[in-house]
Design an enzyme around this catalytic site. Structure first.
Site, PDB file in Angstrom:
ATOM      1  N   ARG A 177       0.670  -1.341   0.043  1.00  0.00           N
ATOM      2  CA  ARG A 177       0.050   0.042  -0.015  1.00  0.00           C
ATOM      3  C   ARG A 177       0.776   1.158   0.080  1.00  0.00           C
ATOM      4  O   ARG A 177       0.638   2.365  -0.781  1.00  0.00           O
ATOM      5  CB  ARG A 177      -0.628   0.167   1.400  1.00  0.00           C
ATOM      6  N   THR A 178       1.675   1.194   1.135  1.00  0.00           N
ATOM      7  CA  THR A 178       2.271   2.600   1.049  1.00  0.00           C
ATOM      8  C   THR A 178       3.357   3.026  -0.173  1.00  0.00           C
ATOM      9  O   THR A 178       3.385   4.043  -0.499  1.00  0.00           O
ATOM     10  CB  THR A 178       3.261   2.315   2.376  1.00  0.00           C
ATOM     11  N   LYS A 198      26.614  -4.678   1.042  1.00  0.00           N
ATOM     12  CA  LYS A 198      28.079  -4.280   1.313  1.00  0.00           C
ATOM     13  C   LYS A 198      28.122  -3.387   2.684  1.00  0.00           C
ATOM     14  O   LYS A 198      29.125  -2.776   2.750  1.00  0.00           O
ATOM     15  CB  LYS A 198      28.744  -3.477   0.424  1.00  0.00           C
ATOM     16  N   ARG A 201      10.871   3.336   4.305  1.00  0.00           N
ATOM     17  CA  ARG A 201      10.594   2.403   5.170  1.00  0.00           C
ATOM     18  C   ARG A 201      11.602   1.586   5.991  1.00  0.00           C
ATOM     19  O   ARG A 201      12.743   1.307   5.164  1.00  0.00           O
ATOM     20  CB  ARG A 201       9.710   1.423   4.705  1.00  0.00           C
ATOM     21  N   HIS A 244       4.203   5.620  11.885  1.00  0.00           N
ATOM     22  CA  HIS A 244       3.904   5.491  10.406  1.00  0.00           C
ATOM     23  C   HIS A 244       2.825   6.562  10.114  1.00  0.00           C
ATOM     24  O   HIS A 244       1.697   6.451   9.913  1.00  0.00           O
ATOM     25  CB  HIS A 244       3.206   3.999  10.265  1.00  0.00           C
TER      26      HIS A 244
HETATM   27  N1   CP Z   1      -0.743   0.024   5.849  1.00  0.00           N
HETATM   28  C1   CP Z   1       0.768  -0.356   5.399  1.00  0.00           C
HETATM   29  O1   CP Z   1       1.631   0.106   5.774  1.00  0.00           O
HETATM   30  O2   CP Z   1       0.688  -1.223   4.366  1.00  0.00           O
HETATM   31  P1   CP Z   1       1.925  -1.723   3.655  1.00  0.00           P
HETATM   32  O3   CP Z   1       2.790  -2.651   4.606  1.00  0.00           O
HETATM   33  O4   CP Z   1       1.634  -2.644   2.459  1.00  0.00           O
HETATM   34  O5   CP Z   1       2.507  -0.501   2.924  1.00  0.00           O
END
Ligand code: CP
Length: 315
Positions: free
Chosen positions: A65-66, A94, A116, A145
């Site tokens: 999604r993100t 590395k 992420r 998040h």
């Molecule tokens: N909600 C969310 O962070 O989903 P993803 O892990 O698919 O990005």
């Protein structure tokens, strides 16, 4: 330490956490996001406000999604996009530091890096050598998040016209959830009350609950009764230490949201889940696909909210 808000102007420079983010910035983002939607209010309108700018998705952990939502949002603003799966890169193999990898992406010309990471990005970013680039935290460990918190609270704001005074119940694996932390902070900043429940081994300690502004509930019934918003969380099996034995059968019997349990909430309560869902464990398909669910609305709203965020940071 990277400053999220420019102390001289009060403008948002990066989005790393919702801790300390003022309510005015939420309202600014809500207005911009609304402006990116078409007349029906369910699809974004494409434009070229960020033409010539480069957004890089640098993901040290998987995402569906993100990463897709940021990519679609950036393309909808006319920006160029590079998706970099850091997990399979020479940087990772590395042993380059996170700060050096982000410094490289920045000096290759990125205007914005969405990241992420399984660890703590606030710590990792302390050593980055770049003044020009903007950063967005696309989810780090169990910490934050923030774009998910923004899209969650905006989804409710759009449905109900505001969130002040609402009772929000968050259910499940609170301990490992960056979504719980950011989404709870988003709701409390805008005047809602947040309560939470889950198996004792998946709950933060009392001090952490107080810091997060969440009231711990004795049981599911206590959490659900009269709630205006019910948020189911994904059980983070990948973060649950091997020493913790999570009994899925017990979780289902005590915490899974089904239609009978949802009846305890307010009559017009809305149901959210950040995804990906474990259907049958945290939530039944009957309610996930039922009339109170706004789970796919969250996904759709995420694009406009991320457009608003990028526009605010780079516009
Ligand atoms: N909600 C969310 O962070 O989903 P993803 O892990 O698919 O990005």
């Amino acid at each position: 330490m990277i400053e999220q808000i420019d102390p001289a102007t009060g403008r948002l420079r990066h989005l790393l956490t919702l801790e300390g983010l003022p309510a005015e910035i939420y309202q600014e983002l809500f207005a911009r996001a609304e402006g990116f939607l078409d007349e029906a209010g369910d699809r974004v309108k494409r434009n070229d406000r960020l033409a010539g700018r480069l957004m890089v998705n640098a993901f040290f952990e998987p995402s569906t999604r993100t990463s897709l939502s940021f990519e679609i949002a950036a393309r909808s603003l006319g920006a160029d996009v590079v998706n970099f799966d850091v997990r399979n890169s020479s940087a990772r193999k590395k042993d380059e530091t996170v700060a050096d990898t982000l410094g490289v992406i920045s000096h290759l010309g990125a205007d914005l890096i969405v990241m992420r990471h399984p660890g703590n990005l606030l710590d990792e970013l302390g050593d980055v050598h770049s003044e020009r680039v903007r950063f967005i935290n696309g989810g780090d460990g169990s910490h934050a998040h923030p774009s998910q918190g923004l899209l969650d609270v905006w989804t409710v704001h759009r449905e109900l016209g505001g969130v002040e005074g609402l009772q929000v119940a968050i259910i499940g694996d609170i301990l490992h959830s960056r979504v719980a932390r950011s989404t709870a902070r988003a709701f409390t900043t805008l005047g809602a009350s947040v309560r939470a429940v889950g198996p004792p081994e998946l709950m933060p300690d009392q001090a952490e609950m107080e810091r997060l502004g969440m009231r711990g509930c004795a049981d599911l019934e206590d959490a659900l009764r009269g709630a205006d918003i019910v948020i189911c969380l994904r059980i983070q099996f990948e973060r649950i230490a091997s020493a913790v034995e999570l009994d899925s059968g017990k979780f289902i019997s005590s915490y899974r949201i089904d239609s009978q349990r949802l009846e305890l909430a307010a009559a017009d309560a809305l149901l959210l889940h950040p995804g990906p869902m474990h259907r049958g464990i945290e939530i039944t398909s009957e309610v996930a696909d039922g009339p109170r669910s706004r789970i796919f609305t969250q996904v759709a709203n995420g694009v406009a909210m991320r457009m608003a965020l990028m526009d605010l940071l780079l516009g």
